[in-house]
Design an enzyme around this catalytic site. Structure first.
Site, PDB file in Angstrom:
ATOM      1  N   LYS A  79       0.921  -1.213   0.025  1.00 40.45           N
ATOM      2  CA  LYS A  79       0.099   0.025   0.085  1.00 40.45           C
ATOM      3  C   LYS A  79       0.693   1.294  -0.003  1.00 40.45           C
ATOM      4  O   LYS A  79       1.743   1.366   0.892  1.00 40.45           O
ATOM      5  CB  LYS A  79      -0.838   0.088   1.178  1.00 40.45           C
ATOM      6  N   LYS A  89      -2.268  -1.615  -3.940  1.00 39.65           N
ATOM      7  CA  LYS A  89      -3.095  -0.386  -3.865  1.00 39.65           C
ATOM      8  C   LYS A  89      -2.255   0.977  -3.771  1.00 39.65           C
ATOM      9  O   LYS A  89      -1.359   0.794  -3.188  1.00 39.65           O
ATOM     10  CB  LYS A  89      -3.855  -0.533  -2.541  1.00 39.65           C
TER      11      LYS A  89
HETATM   12  C1  PBG Z   1      -7.722   3.461   5.381  1.00 38.73           C
HETATM   13  C2  PBG Z   1      -7.963   3.078   3.991  1.00 38.73           C
HETATM   14  C3  PBG Z   1      -7.718   3.902   2.782  1.00 38.73           C
HETATM   15  C4  PBG Z   1      -8.320   3.323   1.831  1.00 38.73           C
HETATM   16  C5  PBG Z   1      -8.792   2.027   2.186  1.00 38.73           C
HETATM   17  N1  PBG Z   1      -8.581   1.849   3.625  1.00 38.73           N
HETATM   18  C6  PBG Z   1      -7.252   5.543   2.920  1.00 38.73           C
HETATM   19  C7  PBG Z   1      -6.088   5.841   3.463  1.00 38.73           C
HETATM   20  O1  PBG Z   1      -5.116   5.135   3.690  1.00 38.73           O
HETATM   21  O2  PBG Z   1      -5.738   7.064   3.651  1.00 38.73           O
HETATM   22  C8  PBG Z   1      -8.521   3.964   0.369  1.00 38.73           C
HETATM   23  C9  PBG Z   1      -9.309   3.352  -0.410  1.00 38.73           C
HETATM   24  C10 PBG Z   1      -9.716   4.284  -1.733  1.00 38.73           C
HETATM   25  O3  PBG Z   1      -9.051   5.385  -1.799  1.00 38.73           O
HETATM   26  O4  PBG Z   1     -10.577   3.908  -2.475  1.00 38.73           O
HETATM   27  N2  PBG Z   1      -6.846   2.720   6.115  1.00 38.73           N
END
Ligand code: PBG
Length: 330
Positions: free
Chosen positions: A200, A254
């Site tokens: 991520k 991601k």
């Molecule tokens: C939070 C989380 C995020 C997303 C999924 N879980 C945002 C972040 O890390 O700030 C993003 C998903 C998306 O943008 O569709 N932990």
């Protein structure tokens, strides 16, 4: 294998008709490859539109049940829950995260009672409950790792207890997968799966999601001390290796489209179930262009899905899930 020289090889021969093209098509996808991210909120019979995510709304739990029926009917195997938490419940201690009666845990129980065959995935991170919008506890301006992991384990156990099928740790703390796996085993939740947000990245493509969960404006600073630097591929592979070794059943990359190189590398190297998250900003970009008439929305939706499959993904989390499944059915 190199094709014969021209004109023995004319690669256009197999592109001449639709039937020929489909006969030699290398990849495909179906509704079975989709996980549908759904935002939930308190209330009754509300679907509260999210302006930066056209076509997506925060649903009250009765409306969530209708979405579950729709998922089943469309052949979408799983829904992933993201709560919009009442601002009064957002604290520095994030206690609401492991409350067995919090919005997410109530939603899980309702979903499992209504549609046991639909897989319920959850998100594990403190940001929906944190006064400062971070995924971990903040102490003297720093996101503290080990204290956060202990809280995430409590949060995950409460979700497993409520009946979640798949836990999705999205926090990027070190050691969380191992700690969670151990706790699940010790607590008798042997068959609860972990889909780790392993690779991520610290991305600006999460903007509309932060609007949806009410983190925009709350987040103090950024998430660069825990999410991966977008410049780094080797580090992403190290994160995936580590999470698999600690007990993740599936891994995720991601965001998705800007990181297809990572998807391919993860699939080739680890040969485990690999997912991409086509995140909020990716969806928003395509939708905004389609709404302006600059792109054909259906076509770019299908093309983006094919790109994930071609890059080696087994499945995709996408806000397009219901629209895609509907288009596939018709
Ligand atoms: C939070 C989380 C995020 C997303 C999924 N879980 C945002 C972040 O890390 O700030 C993003 C998903 C998306 O943008 O569709 N932990």
């Amino acid at each position: 294998m190199t094709p014969a020289p021209f004109p023995a090889a004319r690669l256009r021969r197999l592109r001449r008709t639709r039937a020929l093209r489909e006969m030699v098509q290398e990849n495909g996808f179906s509704a079975r490859d989709l996980i549908w991210p759904v935002f939930i909120r308190e209330g009754e019979n509300v679907a509260d539109p999210i302006p930066s995510l056209p076509g997506v709304a925060r649903l009250s739990l009765d409306r969530l049940m209708a979405a579950a029926d729709r998922a089943l009917e469309l052949g979408i195997p799983a829904i992933c829950l993201f709560p919009y938490t009442d601002p009064a419940l957002r604290t520095e201690g994030c206690e609401e995260a492991w409350n067995p009666e919090n919005l997410t845990n109530r939603a899980i129980r309702m979903l499992k009672a209504r549609a046991p065959g639909l897989m319920v995935m959850t998100d594990i991170a403190l940001d929906p409950y944190n006064a400062n919008g971070h995924d971990g506890f903040v102490v003297n301006g720093e996101i503290v790792n080990d204290e956060t992991v202990a809280a995430l384990v409590r949060m995950g156990l409460a979700q497993a207890e409520a009946g979640a099928d798949i836990l999705g740790p999205s926090d990027m703390m070190d050691g969380r997968i191992g700690a969670l796996r151990l706790a699940l085993e010790a607590d008798g939740h042997r068959d609860v799966a972990i889909l780790s947000y392993a690779a991520k990245f610290a991305s600006a493509f999460y903007g509309p999601f932060r609007d949806a969960v009410g983190a925009t404006g709350r987040l103090v600073g950024d998430k660069a001390t825990y999410q991966i630097n977008p410049a780094n591929a080797s580090e992403a592979l190290a994160c995936v290796a580590r999470d698999l070794a600690e007990g993740a059943d599936m891994v995720m990359v991601k965001p998705g489209m800007p990181y297809l190189d990572i998807c391919r590398a993860v699939k080739d190297r680890f040969e485990r179930p690999t997912f991409a998250y086509q995140v909020s900003g990716e969806y928003a970009m395509l939708m905004a262009a389609a709404q302006n008439g600059w792109l054909d929305g259906d076509k770019v939706m299908f093309e983006s899905m094919m790109a994930f499959k071609r890059a080696g993904c087994d499945g995709v989390l996408s806000y397009f899930a219901p629209r895609l499944a509907e288009a596939l059915r018709d």
